[in-house]
Enzyme design. Structure first.
Site, short mmCIF file in Angstrom:
data_model
loop_
_atom_site.label_atom_id
_atom_site.label_comp_id
_atom_site.label_asym_id
_atom_site.label_seq_id
_atom_site.Cartn_x
_atom_site.Cartn_y
_atom_site.Cartn_z
N ILE A 51 4.47 -2.45 3.21
CA ILE A 51 4.52 -3.68 2.42
C ILE A 51 4.28 -4.84 3.38
O ILE A 51 4.81 -4.86 4.49
CB ILE A 51 5.89 -3.84 1.73
CG1 ILE A 51 6.20 -2.62 0.86
CG2 ILE A 51 5.90 -5.10 0.88
CD1 ILE A 51 7.59 -2.66 0.24
N VAL A 52 3.46 -5.80 2.96
CA VAL A 52 3.11 -6.93 3.82
C VAL A 52 3.70 -8.21 3.23
O VAL A 52 3.55 -8.49 2.04
CB VAL A 52 1.59 -7.07 3.97
CG1 VAL A 52 1.26 -8.23 4.92
CG2 VAL A 52 0.98 -5.78 4.50
N LYS A 91 3.97 -6.78 8.48
CA LYS A 91 3.73 -5.50 7.82
C LYS A 91 4.92 -4.58 8.09
O LYS A 91 5.17 -4.16 9.22
CB LYS A 91 2.44 -4.88 8.35
CG LYS A 91 2.06 -3.53 7.75
CD LYS A 91 0.74 -3.07 8.35
CE LYS A 91 0.31 -1.71 7.81
NZ LYS A 91 -0.99 -1.29 8.39
N ASP A 145 -10.69 4.61 8.26
CA ASP A 145 -10.27 4.08 6.96
C ASP A 145 -10.92 2.72 6.70
O ASP A 145 -10.27 1.77 6.25
CB ASP A 145 -8.74 3.95 6.89
CG ASP A 145 -8.22 3.98 5.45
OD1 ASP A 145 -8.96 4.43 4.56
OD2 ASP A 145 -7.07 3.56 5.23
N GLY A 172 0.83 -1.19 0.00
CA GLY A 172 0.00 0.00 0.00
C GLY A 172 0.86 1.24 0.00
O GLY A 172 2.08 1.18 -0.18
N GLY A 173 0.23 2.38 0.23
CA GLY A 173 0.97 3.62 0.20
C GLY A 173 1.92 3.79 1.36
O GLY A 173 2.89 4.55 1.27
N PHE A 174 1.67 3.06 2.46
CA PHE A 174 2.46 3.26 3.67
C PHE A 174 3.20 2.02 4.13
O PHE A 174 4.00 2.10 5.06
CB PHE A 174 1.55 3.74 4.80
CG PHE A 174 0.92 5.07 4.53
CD1 PHE A 174 1.57 6.25 4.87
CD2 PHE A 174 -0.32 5.16 3.91
CE1 PHE A 174 1.00 7.48 4.61
CE2 PHE A 174 -0.90 6.38 3.65
CZ PHE A 174 -0.24 7.55 3.99
#
Length: 308
Positions: free
Chosen positions: A16-17, A31, A129, A12-14
């Site tokens: 990596i998983v 994460k 969110d 995602g924008g914030f």
């Protein structure tokens, strides 16, 4: 644990998983937050909020790492990934299509999780969110709310919170977060996001492209509201029997109540559960909302920076 970050589950924008395995062979999701901006509020928010929770519909935080600039969160591994995989309009695989009853069960589970955040914790937690990407599904498709990076705690359990700026994802942001004259920011902002997500789930059940109207003159909730008001049976694609019609109609009515422009008109999550689990004959179609989420981006282009 992650075999040198070998198996990436998503990005995602914030963060990596990655997929990982513990010494006891238990699977986990690791994460890794990208380089933090400012004081690392996202990481602090996530740990502070989720570490106080314990609910079947909330992801379990097993541990975290905070070493220099490195920040990592370790969660239980969810075998079926995120909900967005199953309600994407590009979804054409039979194994990635869920029936109406299962989607209703998922919607109920998510509502229970949000109700717990709003009412069941010692400290009220506003997620800010709620969206399909942040709903994870275990091996039995039980939903679990994840990603608390934008969450805000309300220690005195106040209904409203003070906030600078806008937080959330385009398409799910409650209008009062952008147009402050509409009403105060509160737990009802999560209710709005939930409602938009439920309508998106309806789009999957009925084979309607929820996002197709982003460039057209008709906004999806307007389209579905008009059809609901005009057609008691909702003659929609993919719906093959009366039971499915009732499930779809119920979810649509609940979704439309949740996205009311005036926050005070939106139901609490407790009331949402009552509507989802109750008799459809007792549900009334709400007033048609006047402000569409897609107009938020046009009025406030800077909010695109918050898309997650």
């Amino acid at each position: 644990m992650t075999n040198s970050f070998h198996d990436k589950l998503g990005e995602g924008g914030f963060a990596i998983v990655y997929r990982g395995k513990l010494q006891n062979d238990g699977l986990v999701a690791v994460k890794i937050l990208k380089e933090a901006k400012g004081k690392g509020e996202e990481f602090i928010n996530e740990v502070a909020s989720i570490s106080t929770t314990s609910h079947v519909n909330i992801v379990t935080l097993l541990g975290f790492c905070f070493e220099g600039s490195k920040r990592a969160l370790i969660y239980d591994f969810m075998q079926n990934g995120s909900l967005d995989k199953f309600i994407s309009n590009n979804n054409s695989l039979p194994e990635d299509q869920l029936g109406s009853e299962k989607l209703l069960e998922i919607a109920v589970g998510i509502a229970r999780g949000i109700e717990y955040l709003h009412q069941g914790c010692n400290t009220r937690i506003l997620h800010f969110d709620i969206k399909p990407h942040n709903i994870l599904l275990d091996k039995d498709f039980n939903p679990k709310i994840s990603d608390f990076g934008l969450a805000k705690l309300s220690p005195n359990r106040s209904s409203t919170v003070s906030m600078l700026g806008v937080r959330g994802t385009i398409g799910y942001i409650a209008p009062e977060l952008v147009y402050r004259t509409i009403g105060e920011v509160s737990y009802k902002s999560d209710v709005y996001s939930y409602g938009m997500m439920v309508l998106e789930m309806v789009g999957e059940m009925t084979n309607i492209d929820v996002n197709a109207d982003q460039s057209s003159s008709i906004y999806f909730p307007d389209w579905i509201y008009n059809h609901l008001a005009q057609n008691a049976t909702l003659d929609l694609n993919r719906i093959v029997n009366e039971d499915e019609h009732l499930v779809v109609r119920k979810m649509i009515i609940v979704g439309l109540w949740c996205i009311q422009t005036d926050p005070t008109m939106r139901p609490s999550m407790t009331r949402v559960l009552e509507m989802l689990e109750g008799n459809i004959e007792s549900l009334q179609i709400p007033t048609k909302p006047h402000i569409a989420s897609r107009h938020i981006l046009a009025a406030n282009p800077s909010t695109s920076e918050l898309a997650r």
